[in-house]
Design a protein around this motif. Structure first.
Motif, PDB file in Angstrom:
ATOM      1  N   LYS A 180      -6.190  10.348   1.727  1.00 28.74           N
ATOM      2  CA  LYS A 180      -6.533  11.440   0.826  1.00 28.74           C
ATOM      3  C   LYS A 180      -7.487  10.914  -0.237  1.00 28.74           C
ATOM      4  CE  LYS A 180      -1.953  13.275   1.574  1.00 28.74           C
ATOM      5  NZ  LYS A 180      -1.603  12.189   2.484  1.00 28.74           N
ATOM      6  N   THR A 181      -8.168  11.797  -0.905  1.00 32.10           N
ATOM      7  CA  THR A 181      -9.127  11.358  -1.918  1.00 32.10           C
ATOM      8  C   THR A 181      -8.443  10.730  -3.124  1.00 32.10           C
ATOM      9  OG1 THR A 181      -9.132  13.585  -2.847  1.00 32.10           O
ATOM     10  CG2 THR A 181     -10.860  13.049  -1.264  1.00 32.10           C
ATOM     11  N   SER A 182      -7.177  11.042  -3.328  1.00 31.21           N
ATOM     12  CA  SER A 182      -6.473  10.504  -4.481  1.00 31.21           C
ATOM     13  C   SER A 182      -5.823   9.158  -4.208  1.00 31.21           C
ATOM     14  CB  SER A 182      -5.398  11.498  -4.936  1.00 31.21           C
ATOM     15  OG  SER A 182      -4.450  11.697  -3.896  1.00 31.21           O
ATOM     16  N   ASP A 183      -5.926   8.659  -2.971  1.00 29.77           N
ATOM     17  CA  ASP A 183      -5.306   7.370  -2.641  1.00 29.77           C
ATOM     18  C   ASP A 183      -6.084   6.214  -3.262  1.00 29.77           C
ATOM     19  OD1 ASP A 183      -3.249   8.480  -1.237  1.00 29.77           O
ATOM     20  OD2 ASP A 183      -4.246   8.317   0.706  1.00 29.77           O
ATOM     21  N   ASP A 184      -5.400   5.091  -3.369  1.00 31.65           N
ATOM     22  CA  ASP A 184      -5.991   3.901  -3.964  1.00 31.65           C
ATOM     23  C   ASP A 184      -6.975   3.260  -2.982  1.00 31.65           C
ATOM     24  OD1 ASP A 184      -6.474   1.863  -5.725  1.00 31.65           O
ATOM     25  OD2 ASP A 184      -4.668   0.727  -5.197  1.00 31.65           O
ATOM     26  N   THR A 185      -8.226   3.150  -3.372  1.00 28.50           N
ATOM     27  CA  THR A 185      -9.232   2.578  -2.470  1.00 28.50           C
ATOM     28  C   THR A 185      -9.079   1.076  -2.316  1.00 28.50           C
ATOM     29  OG1 THR A 185     -10.784   2.420  -4.306  1.00 28.50           O
ATOM     30  CG2 THR A 185     -10.906   4.388  -2.925  1.00 28.50           C
ATOM     31  N   LYS A 186      -8.504   0.407  -3.318  1.00 28.15           N
ATOM     32  CA  LYS A 186      -8.304  -1.036  -3.211  1.00 28.15           C
ATOM     33  C   LYS A 186      -7.337  -1.374  -2.082  1.00 28.15           C
ATOM     34  CE  LYS A 186      -8.987  -1.914  -8.101  1.00 28.15           C
ATOM     35  NZ  LYS A 186      -8.338  -2.334  -9.342  1.00 28.15           N
ATOM     36  N   GLN A 187      -6.322  -0.569  -1.918  1.00 27.43           N
ATOM     37  CA  GLN A 187      -5.355  -0.805  -0.859  1.00 27.43           C
ATOM     38  C   GLN A 187      -5.982  -0.575   0.517  1.00 27.43           C
ATOM     39  OE1 GLN A 187      -1.921   1.683  -1.098  1.00 27.43           O
ATOM     40  NE2 GLN A 187      -0.747   0.438   0.339  1.00 27.43           N
ATOM     41  N   VAL A 206      -9.216  -0.846   1.301  1.00 28.06           N
ATOM     42  CA  VAL A 206     -10.183  -1.915   1.548  1.00 28.06           C
ATOM     43  C   VAL A 206      -9.468  -3.226   1.863  1.00 28.06           C
ATOM     44  CG1 VAL A 206     -11.989  -3.312   0.460  1.00 28.06           C
ATOM     45  CG2 VAL A 206     -12.008  -0.843   0.220  1.00 28.06           C
ATOM     46  N   SER A 207      -8.396  -3.521   1.153  1.00 30.84           N
ATOM     47  CA  SER A 207      -7.671  -4.763   1.426  1.00 30.84           C
ATOM     48  C   SER A 207      -7.007  -4.724   2.798  1.00 30.84           C
ATOM     49  CB  SER A 207      -6.632  -5.028   0.343  1.00 30.84           C
ATOM     50  OG  SER A 207      -5.631  -4.030   0.356  1.00 30.84           O
ATOM     51  N   ASN A 208      -6.550  -3.548   3.232  1.00 26.91           N
ATOM     52  CA  ASN A 208      -5.978  -3.423   4.569  1.00 26.91           C
ATOM     53  C   ASN A 208      -7.052  -3.661   5.629  1.00 26.91           C
ATOM     54  OD1 ASN A 208      -4.155  -2.921   6.594  1.00 26.91           O
ATOM     55  ND2 ASN A 208      -3.980  -0.751   6.213  1.00 26.91           N
ATOM     56  N   PHE A 209      -8.244  -3.097   5.432  1.00 28.71           N
ATOM     57  CA  PHE A 209      -9.354  -3.338   6.356  1.00 28.71           C
ATOM     58  C   PHE A 209      -9.728  -4.814   6.390  1.00 28.71           C
ATOM     59  CE2 PHE A 209     -11.091   0.996   7.120  1.00 28.71           C
ATOM     60  CZ  PHE A 209     -11.375   0.810   8.447  1.00 28.71           C
ATOM     61  N   MET A 210      -9.861  -5.420   5.226  1.00 25.47           N
ATOM     62  CA  MET A 210     -10.276  -6.821   5.172  1.00 25.47           C
ATOM     63  C   MET A 210      -9.238  -7.741   5.803  1.00 25.47           C
ATOM     64  SD  MET A 210     -13.241  -6.612   4.050  1.00 25.47           S
ATOM     65  CE  MET A 210     -13.653  -8.311   3.842  1.00 25.47           C
ATOM     66  N   LEU A 211      -7.974  -7.444   5.595  1.00 25.54           N
ATOM     67  CA  LEU A 211      -6.926  -8.263   6.202  1.00 25.54           C
ATOM     68  C   LEU A 211      -6.944  -8.133   7.718  1.00 25.54           C
ATOM     69  CD1 LEU A 211      -4.529 -10.137   5.656  1.00 25.54           C
ATOM     70  CD2 LEU A 211      -3.087  -8.107   5.570  1.00 25.54           C
ATOM     71  N   SER A 212      -7.161  -6.923   8.227  1.00 20.35           N
ATOM     72  CA  SER A 212      -7.194  -6.751   9.680  1.00 20.35           C
ATOM     73  C   SER A 212      -8.431  -7.410  10.287  1.00 20.35           C
ATOM     74  CB  SER A 212      -7.137  -5.276  10.040  1.00 20.35           C
ATOM     75  OG  SER A 212      -8.270  -4.605   9.572  1.00 20.35           O
ATOM     76  N   ILE A 213      -9.576  -7.305   9.627  1.00 23.98           N
ATOM     77  CA  ILE A 213     -10.780  -7.983  10.115  1.00 23.98           C
ATOM     78  C   ILE A 213     -10.602  -9.493  10.059  1.00 23.98           C
ATOM     79  CG2 ILE A 213     -13.217  -8.401   9.589  1.00 23.98           C
ATOM     80  CD1 ILE A 213     -13.366  -5.460   8.719  1.00 23.98           C
ATOM     81  N   PHE A 214     -10.003  -9.971   9.003  1.00 20.43           N
ATOM     82  CA  PHE A 214      -9.731 -11.400   8.868  1.00 20.43           C
ATOM     83  C   PHE A 214      -8.787 -11.875   9.971  1.00 20.43           C
ATOM     84  CE2 PHE A 214      -7.385 -14.953   6.814  1.00 20.43           C
ATOM     85  CZ  PHE A 214      -8.454 -15.814   6.662  1.00 20.43           C
ATOM     86  N   ALA A 215      -7.809 -11.080  10.331  1.00 21.59           N
ATOM     87  CA  ALA A 215      -6.884 -11.451  11.407  1.00 21.59           C
ATOM     88  C   ALA A 215      -7.601 -11.535  12.751  1.00 21.59           C
ATOM     89  CB  ALA A 215      -5.731 -10.453  11.480  1.00 21.59           C
TER      90      ALA A 215
END
Length: 104
Positions: free
Chosen positions: A69-76, A78-87
């Motif tokens: 949703k637009t009100s969700d935290d973008t840091k979370q 982005v960090s989820n994407f970065m962690l999955s790409i890093f994995a």
């Protein structure tokens, strides 16, 4: 003329704004479930060096981003994407052979 009572009643149009997305319901927990699954699979892929787990984590991160949703935290997100790409990257750096599934 024979008019029905329904015909005389005029209802004014009320626009319902849905700022959280065209198809997203406010009580839809899919974003949260995919976020948690993405974190679990990416940690499992990093620690156990399992490539398919890392790819599932990337897929879960993408679905979580798509249902955010637009009100969700973008840091979370982005960090989820970065962690999955890093994995994914780390699992292929440690073992560059093609992916092998446990059932094959």
């Amino acid at each position: 003329m024979n008019e029905t009572p329904k015909r005389n009643k005029v209802l004014r149009y009320k626009h319902i704004s849905n700022s959280s997305g065209a198809y997203a319901r406010p009580d839809d927990p899919l974003h949260d479930y995919m976020n948690i699954l993405g974190l679990i699979f990416s940690m499992f892929g990093l620690m156990m060096r399992i490539k398919w787990s890392s790819w599932i984590a990337f897929y879960c991160a993408f679905v979580s981003f798509a249902n955010a949703k637009t009100s969700d935290d973008t840091k979370q997100i982005v960090s989820n994407f970065m962690l999955s790409i890093f994995a994914v990257v780390m699992s292929y750096l440690q073992n560059p052979t093609p992916i092998s599934f446990p059932w094959t």
